[in-house]
Design an enzyme around this catalytic site. Structure first.
Site, PDB file in Angstrom:
ATOM      1  N   HIS A   1       0.848  -1.209   0.000  1.00  0.00           N
ATOM      2  CA  HIS A   1       0.000   0.000   0.000  1.00  0.00           C
ATOM      3  C   HIS A   1       0.878   1.252   0.000  1.00  0.00           C
ATOM      4  O   HIS A   1       0.589   2.224  -0.700  1.00  0.00           O
ATOM      5  CB  HIS A   1      -0.891   0.032   1.248  1.00  0.00           C
ATOM      6  CG  HIS A   1      -1.850  -1.106   1.368  1.00  0.00           C
ATOM      7  ND1 HIS A   1      -1.918  -1.904   2.478  1.00  0.00           N
ATOM      8  CD2 HIS A   1      -2.778  -1.596   0.516  1.00  0.00           C
ATOM      9  CE1 HIS A   1      -2.859  -2.824   2.316  1.00  0.00           C
ATOM     10  NE2 HIS A   1      -3.392  -2.670   1.121  1.00  0.00           N
TER      11      HIS A   1
ATOM     12  N   ARG B   1      -1.879  -5.400  -8.498  1.00  0.00           N
ATOM     13  CA  ARG B   1      -0.683  -6.217  -8.265  1.00  0.00           C
ATOM     14  C   ARG B   1      -0.465  -7.236  -9.368  1.00  0.00           C
ATOM     15  O   ARG B   1       0.653  -7.591  -9.688  1.00  0.00           O
ATOM     16  CB  ARG B   1      -0.799  -6.947  -6.925  1.00  0.00           C
ATOM     17  CG  ARG B   1      -0.670  -6.028  -5.735  1.00  0.00           C
ATOM     18  CD  ARG B   1      -1.097  -6.702  -4.476  1.00  0.00           C
ATOM     19  NE  ARG B   1      -2.491  -7.109  -4.563  1.00  0.00           N
ATOM     20  CZ  ARG B   1      -3.107  -7.880  -3.700  1.00  0.00           C
ATOM     21  NH1 ARG B   1      -2.450  -8.346  -2.664  1.00  0.00           N
ATOM     22  NH2 ARG B   1      -4.377  -8.180  -3.858  1.00  0.00           N
TER      23      ARG B   1
END
Ligand code: COA
Length: 175
Positions: free
Chosen positions: A17, A91
Site C-alpha cells: 500500500h 498487483r
C-alpha cells in the site's frame, strides 16, 4: 489543484500500500487515504487502529490526509467535491477483475467517480494484508512487508489475537 483518494481496508497497511501511496502522492497535489469497510471481510484491526497505523506509516509525506468512512465509497466521493479521482493499485491480473467491477460499480453509483490504476512495484506484487497477518501470527519477521515504524505494533496485536484463538480452540476441545 488535483486531489485523489486511495480507498482500502488497510487491515493492516503494508509496504505494498505504501508503494502506491508514495507514488500517488507524487502525481497529485493531495492524496486522501480512506479506510473503508468491505462487509464481506473479517477484520483484525479496528478502524481507529487502522487509521493510526496509516498515520504513522505516512507521517513523512506532507500531502496526505488519512480518513475513515462507514458507507459507500461513491457517497464519500459525493461528500467531498474536491476529490477528482480514485486511485487503486493493481498487483497482478488476478486483481484486475475485482478492481474492474469495483471501478464500474463506483462510476454507476456516482458518474463523477473515475478510477485510475497504478501498477504495483515488482517487489510488492506478492504482498497482501492476509499474508502479513499469517506471518505475524506465527511470529515471523515482518520487516520486509510492513513499514518499520509499525511492525512491532502489528506483531503484538496479531500474536495476541492468535494466542486467544488457540486458547478458545483448546477450551472447545476440553468440553
Ligand atoms: N499492495 C499490497 N497489497 C495490496 C495492494 C497493494 N498495492 N492493493 C491491494 N492489496 C491487498 C490488500 O492488502 C487486501 O489484502 P487482503 O485481501 O489479504 O486483506 C486485498 O489486496 C484487497 O484490498 P482492498 O483494495 O483494500 O480491497 P478490500 O476488498 O479489502 O476493500 C474497499 C475494498 C474497502 C475499498 C471496498 O470494499 C469499498 O469501497 N467499501 C466501501 C463500500 C463500497 O462502496 N462498496 C462498493 C464498492 S464496489
Amino acid at each position: 489543484m488535483k486531489t485523489a483518494i486511495y480507498p482500502g481496508s488497510f487491515d493492516p497497511v503494508t509496504n505494498g500500500h505504501l508503494d502506491i501511496i508514495k507514488r500517488a502522492a507524487r502525481m497529485f497535489d493531495k492524496l486522501i487515504v480512506v479506510v473503508l469497510i468491505n462487509p464481506l471481510k473479517n477484520y483484525s484491526f479496528t478502524i481507529p487502529e487502522r487509521v493510526s497505523l496509516l498515520s504513522k506509516a505516512t507521517a513523512m509525506l506532507p500531502n496526505i490526509e488519512i480518513d475513515s468512512y462507514d458507507g459507500l465509497l461513491a457517497d464519500y466521493f459525493k461528500e467531498r467535491p474536491e476529490i477528482d479521482v480514485i486511485v487503486k493499485g493493481l498487483r497482478a491480473t488476478s486483481d484486475f477483475e475485482y478492481e474492474f467491477q469495483m471501478a464500474h460499480t463506483n462510476k454507476d453509483l456516482n458518474p463523477r467517480a473515475e478510477t485510475v490504476f497504478i501498477p504495483a512495484s515488482a517487489n510488492t506484487t506478492f504482498i497482501s494484508s492476509s499474508m502479513v497477518k499469517q506471518v505475524a501470527m506465527f511470529g515471523g519477521d515482518l520487516s520486509k512487508y510492513v513499514p518499520s515504524e509499525i511492525h512491532g505494533e502489528i506483531s503484538a496485536k496479531l500474536t495476541a489475537e492468535f494466542a486467544e484463538k488457540k486458547r478458545r480452540a483448546q477450551l472447545l476441545k476440553n468440553k
